[in-house]
Structure formats: structure tokens, C-alpha cells
Design a protein around this motif. Sequence first.
Motif, short mmCIF file in Angstrom:
data_model
loop_
_atom_site.label_atom_id
_atom_site.label_comp_id
_atom_site.label_asym_id
_atom_site.label_seq_id
_atom_site.Cartn_x
_atom_site.Cartn_y
_atom_site.Cartn_z
N ASP A 149 1.83 -7.45 -4.58
CA ASP A 149 1.62 -8.18 -3.33
C ASP A 149 1.99 -7.30 -2.14
N ALA A 150 1.38 -7.62 -1.00
CA ALA A 150 1.67 -6.86 0.21
C ALA A 150 3.00 -7.33 0.79
N GLY A 151 3.92 -6.40 0.98
CA GLY A 151 5.19 -6.76 1.58
C GLY A 151 5.13 -6.73 3.09
N ALA A 152 4.44 -5.74 3.67
CA ALA A 152 4.24 -5.63 5.11
C ALA A 152 2.96 -4.83 5.33
N PHE A 153 2.23 -5.15 6.39
CA PHE A 153 0.94 -4.51 6.59
C PHE A 153 0.70 -4.31 8.08
N TYR A 154 0.33 -3.07 8.43
CA TYR A 154 -0.01 -2.72 9.81
C TYR A 154 -1.37 -2.04 9.78
N PRO A 155 -2.42 -2.70 10.31
CA PRO A 155 -3.78 -2.19 10.13
C PRO A 155 -4.20 -1.08 11.07
N HIS A 156 -3.54 -0.91 12.21
CA HIS A 156 -3.98 0.11 13.17
C HIS A 156 -2.77 0.88 13.70
N VAL A 157 -2.52 2.01 13.11
CA VAL A 157 -1.41 2.87 13.52
C VAL A 157 -2.00 4.20 14.01
N ASP A 158 -1.66 4.59 15.22
CA ASP A 158 -2.24 5.80 15.82
C ASP A 158 -1.70 7.06 15.16
N ILE A 159 -2.60 7.97 14.82
CA ILE A 159 -2.21 9.29 14.33
C ILE A 159 -2.00 10.21 15.52
N VAL A 160 -0.90 10.92 15.54
CA VAL A 160 -0.58 11.85 16.63
C VAL A 160 -1.26 13.18 16.36
N GLY A 161 -1.98 13.69 17.35
CA GLY A 161 -2.61 15.00 17.20
C GLY A 161 -4.09 14.90 16.89
N GLU A 162 -4.71 16.05 16.83
CA GLU A 162 -6.13 16.15 16.53
C GLU A 162 -6.35 17.37 15.64
N GLY A 163 -7.24 17.25 14.67
CA GLY A 163 -7.39 18.30 13.66
C GLY A 163 -6.36 18.08 12.58
N TYR A 164 -5.15 18.60 12.81
CA TYR A 164 -4.01 18.29 11.95
C TYR A 164 -3.10 17.33 12.71
N GLY A 165 -2.87 16.16 12.15
CA GLY A 165 -2.07 15.14 12.82
C GLY A 165 -0.88 14.71 11.98
N TYR A 166 -0.07 13.85 12.54
CA TYR A 166 1.11 13.36 11.84
C TYR A 166 1.50 11.99 12.39
N TYR A 167 2.41 11.34 11.70
CA TYR A 167 2.99 10.10 12.22
C TYR A 167 4.43 10.02 11.75
N ASP A 168 5.36 9.79 12.70
CA ASP A 168 6.77 9.59 12.39
C ASP A 168 7.09 8.10 12.39
N PHE A 169 7.78 7.66 11.34
CA PHE A 169 8.18 6.26 11.26
C PHE A 169 9.50 6.08 12.03
N HIS A 170 9.53 5.10 12.91
CA HIS A 170 10.67 4.90 13.79
C HIS A 170 11.58 3.77 13.33
N GLN A 171 11.35 3.27 12.15
CA GLN A 171 12.25 2.32 11.53
C GLN A 171 12.24 2.57 10.03
N ASP A 172 13.26 2.05 9.36
CA ASP A 172 13.40 2.34 7.94
C ASP A 172 12.43 1.49 7.12
N TRP A 173 11.41 2.15 6.57
CA TRP A 173 10.52 1.51 5.60
C TRP A 173 10.90 2.04 4.23
N THR A 174 11.51 1.17 3.43
CA THR A 174 12.07 1.58 2.14
C THR A 174 11.38 0.83 1.02
N GLY A 175 11.07 1.55 -0.05
CA GLY A 175 10.44 0.94 -1.22
C GLY A 175 10.05 1.99 -2.23
N THR A 176 9.29 1.57 -3.23
CA THR A 176 8.79 2.50 -4.25
C THR A 176 7.28 2.67 -4.18
N MET A 177 6.60 1.87 -3.34
CA MET A 177 5.15 1.91 -3.31
C MET A 177 4.64 1.67 -1.88
N PHE A 178 3.72 2.55 -1.44
CA PHE A 178 3.17 2.45 -0.10
C PHE A 178 1.66 2.66 -0.16
#
Length: 240
Positions: A149-178
Motif C-alpha cells: 500500500d502507498a504510505g505517502a505520495f507526492y505526484p509533482h516534485v521539481d527536479i533541480v537542474g537541467e541535463g543532470y539534475g538532483y533532488y534533496d529531501f528536506h524531511q526524514d523519509w524513512t522506510g525500506t521501499m520507495f
Amino acid sequence: MGLRKTACAALVYAVWTGALSAAPVHAYFDLVGHQGLQAAGDSLEFESGDLTLSATGHLLNDDGSIGDIRRIGQYGYETAWDWSSHSWTVQGGGLGVTTGHRDSHQVDSRKGDEVIKLSFNKTVTIERLYFSLVDWDDDFAFSVVDGEDAGAFYPHVDIVGEGYGYYDFHQDWTGTMFGIGAANSTCHKRGKTYSCDNWDNFKLKGVKVSYDDISPVPLPAAGWMLIAAIGGMGLMRRRK
């Protein structure tokens, strides 16, 4: 007698727990490689120390849960023509999902919202994602999965950068499956082309996580703690 046993048990417990130390361990998984497209249902396996990662390809359900199995692939860097600089550049590399005939090797929404499921052998905190083949308007969908089951879902998260991008999580998302997927709703085919509003497509290049490593304190420190505990037990007996 009961008090003495209780005190002794407390001292032994203090020695045992004190001899263990929890320290955060940071792990990075480089997902660029040349294993190519896998058979439907197969996974790609990665290791970092005693932490293992299993990546599989799926479709993403509307509620963020992981849906039907699709083919996952691992790809290396490619040389492509960059029209903005009018030169050949090295691009791409990472994991992608393929759904059906003539679908791209990226994570996209061409034939359904594709998603890569990341399964770890222990509980981790996800810290950063790395992407390749990123356009200026690319987003990704992020889900924390609890079992099936889905524990939490965010459908539109901006990727930082262009070409090669990244995203930093600003809160603790903890689990075994993403789940890391395409953020757009399914594209619709019109004739021989697909019509998509803000069609998101990319490859997952890497993932950085952290986890708690419970390890023994080096023997000298544990030894001194044991000596102190035994001394305390002797002092209690002498007072009695």
C-alpha cells in the motif's frame, strides 16, 4: 537477595547496551552501467557495504501505490548532439523503464506512468536522488511504500537542474521501499504521435541514503565498562 540480583542485572545490562553504538552510515548507489534491458519481472541488484538495493520496473497507480510489473533497464552514458551548444556531449546513464513496443528506455508517461521501485534490505532514510536526461520542466513522482500500500505520495516534485539534475529531501523519509516515477498522467496517442502536457521523462542516475549501524564499541572500551560493573557488584556485596 532480590535487590542484589536486580542491581547485578542492571549492571550487566548497562555493560551490554553501553558496548553497542549506533552511528549513521551514508551510502551512495551509482545506477549507471551496461546491464541493458531486463526481462519482465527481473530486478537489478546493487550493494554498498552490508546494504543491498533491488530495483524493479512498474506502472504507478493513481494513489501512488506500485502497480503492474514492467521491464527495467540499466544504461551507460551516451554521446548525443547538443543543439544549444552545437557540439557532441556525453549524456544520459542510469535506470529506465520500458512499457511495450517502441517505448523509450527512460522513466516516462508515454504508455502509463512508469515508476522504479527501490527496495532495501534494511530501513533507510532517503537523502538525495540523482537524475539524467532532465529537461527544464521535468518533475518526478515520489512514494513511500508500506508493504503493498502507498504510505505517502507526492505526484509533482521539481527536479533541480537541467541535463543532470538532483533532488534533496528536506524531511526524514524513512522506510525500506520507495517509488520514483513519472509525474505526468498518461499521455494520449494522436495518430502516430503522443500528446502530453509537460511530459516528464528522465533516467534515475543514483540514490543516496543513510541508516543506523549498530556496532560494538572497540574491546578496550567495553573491557573498562565490564571492570567498572564488576567493581560495583563487589562494593555492594561488601556493604551488605
